[in-house]
Design a protein around this motif. Structure first.
Motif, PDB file in Angstrom:
ATOM      1  N   MET A   1       0.847  -1.192   0.000  1.00  0.00           N
ATOM      2  CA  MET A   1       0.000   0.000   0.000  1.00  0.00           C
ATOM      3  C   MET A   1       0.885   1.245   0.000  1.00  0.00           C
ATOM      4  N   LYS A   2       0.490   2.205  -0.805  1.00  0.00           N
ATOM      5  CA  LYS A   2       1.230   3.458  -0.872  1.00  0.00           C
ATOM      6  C   LYS A   2       0.822   4.355   0.298  1.00  0.00           C
ATOM      7  N   LYS A   3       1.803   5.044   0.884  1.00  0.00           N
ATOM      8  CA  LYS A   3       1.515   5.948   1.995  1.00  0.00           C
ATOM      9  C   LYS A   3       0.979   7.264   1.432  1.00  0.00           C
ATOM     10  N   MET A   4      -0.169   7.690   1.969  1.00  0.00           N
ATOM     11  CA  MET A   4      -0.871   8.855   1.417  1.00  0.00           C
ATOM     12  C   MET A   4      -1.087   9.933   2.478  1.00  0.00           C
ATOM     13  N   LEU A   5      -0.981  11.170   2.011  1.00  0.00           N
ATOM     14  CA  LEU A   5      -1.229  12.349   2.834  1.00  0.00           C
ATOM     15  C   LEU A   5      -2.246  13.230   2.128  1.00  0.00           C
ATOM     16  N   ILE A   6      -3.129  13.820   2.893  1.00  0.00           N
ATOM     17  CA  ILE A   6      -4.063  14.812   2.368  1.00  0.00           C
ATOM     18  C   ILE A   6      -3.677  16.151   2.981  1.00  0.00           C
ATOM     19  N   VAL A   7      -3.401  17.123   2.122  1.00  0.00           N
ATOM     20  CA  VAL A   7      -3.072  18.478   2.545  1.00  0.00           C
ATOM     21  C   VAL A   7      -4.147  19.377   1.973  1.00  0.00           C
ATOM     22  N   TYR A   8      -4.690  20.258   2.810  1.00  0.00           N
ATOM     23  CA  TYR A   8      -5.776  21.107   2.312  1.00  0.00           C
ATOM     24  C   TYR A   8      -5.731  22.485   2.963  1.00  0.00           C
TER      25      TYR A   8
END
Length: 167
Positions: A1-8
Motif C-alpha cells: 500500500m502506498k503511503k498517502m497524505l491529504i493536505v488542504y
C-alpha cells in the motif's frame, strides 16, 4: 500500500475541509491543514476582496510549517477552495515551497459553480509530479455548504483512490 497524505486549505464554510476529512477517513490517509501565519480577518466580504487582490497580484502569504514530512509520502492529495478562478493563495505558497518530484498528486478543489482553472494552475505549480484522480466538487453558488456534486460521484472518486493506493 502506498503511503498517502491529504493536505488542504479551507477558510470560510469548511467545504474543502469537509471533503479532505472524508477522503482521510475513508482511505486511512494522514491529513494536514495549510494555515497562513497571519489569519484572514474581517467579514466574509472583506476576505473575499482581500483574496481577489492577492490572486490578481500573485501574492503568496506565508504559511505555517506542516506537522508532517512530505518526503514520507508517495501520494499527496492537495485540496483548495476556488478563489477568483484559481487556488487559494496559501495553496500556491505551499505548492511553490515544496518539491513534488517523484510524488503522485491528487488535486481536488471545491467551488460554488465557477471552477475556473484551479486544477490546471495546481498542476503547473507541482513541478515534476505525476497526477491522478483530479476532482472538482461543487457546493451551492451562494458560498454556503450545500453540496451540489452528487455524493455518489465523491464516493466513486474515493473508491478509485483507494484502489490506486492499494496497488
Amino acid at each position: 500500500m502506498k503511503k498517502m497524505l491529504i493536505v488542504y486549505y479551507s477558510w470560510s464554510n469548511g467545504n474543502t475541509k469537509r471533503i479532505a476529512e472524508q477522503l482521510a477517513n475513508e482511505t486511512g490517509a494522514d491529513i494536514a491543514r495549510i494555515e497562513t501565519t497571519e489569519p484572514y480577518k474581517g467579514t466574509h466580504e472583506d476576505v473575499v476582496n482581500q483574496g481577489k487582490r492577492e490572486v490578481e497580484a500573485g501574492f503568496m502569504p506565508r504559511i505555517n510549517s506542516l506537522s508532517v514530512n512530505l518526503a514520507d509520502y508517495e501520494v499527496i492529495a492537495i485540496g483548495t477552495p476556488t478563489w477568483w478562478y484559481t487556488m487559494a493563495p496559501a495553496v500556491l505558497t505551499f505548492l511553490t515551497e515544496n518539491d513534488f518530484s517523484g510524488k503522485t498528486i491528487i488535486p481536488f478543489m471545491t467551488n460554488g459553480g465557477w471552477p475556473g482553472h484551479v486544477i490546471k494552475d495546481m498542476k503547473e505549480n507541482c513541478k515534476n509530479a505525476k497526477f491522478m484522480r483530479e476532482m472538482q466538487i461543487q457546493f451551492d453558488s451562494m458560498g454556503k455548504d450545500h453540496l451540489e456534486t452528487p455524493e455518489s460521484a465523491i464516493t466513486e472518486w474515493i473508491e478509485q483512490i483507494k484502489e490506486d493506493i492499494h496497488k
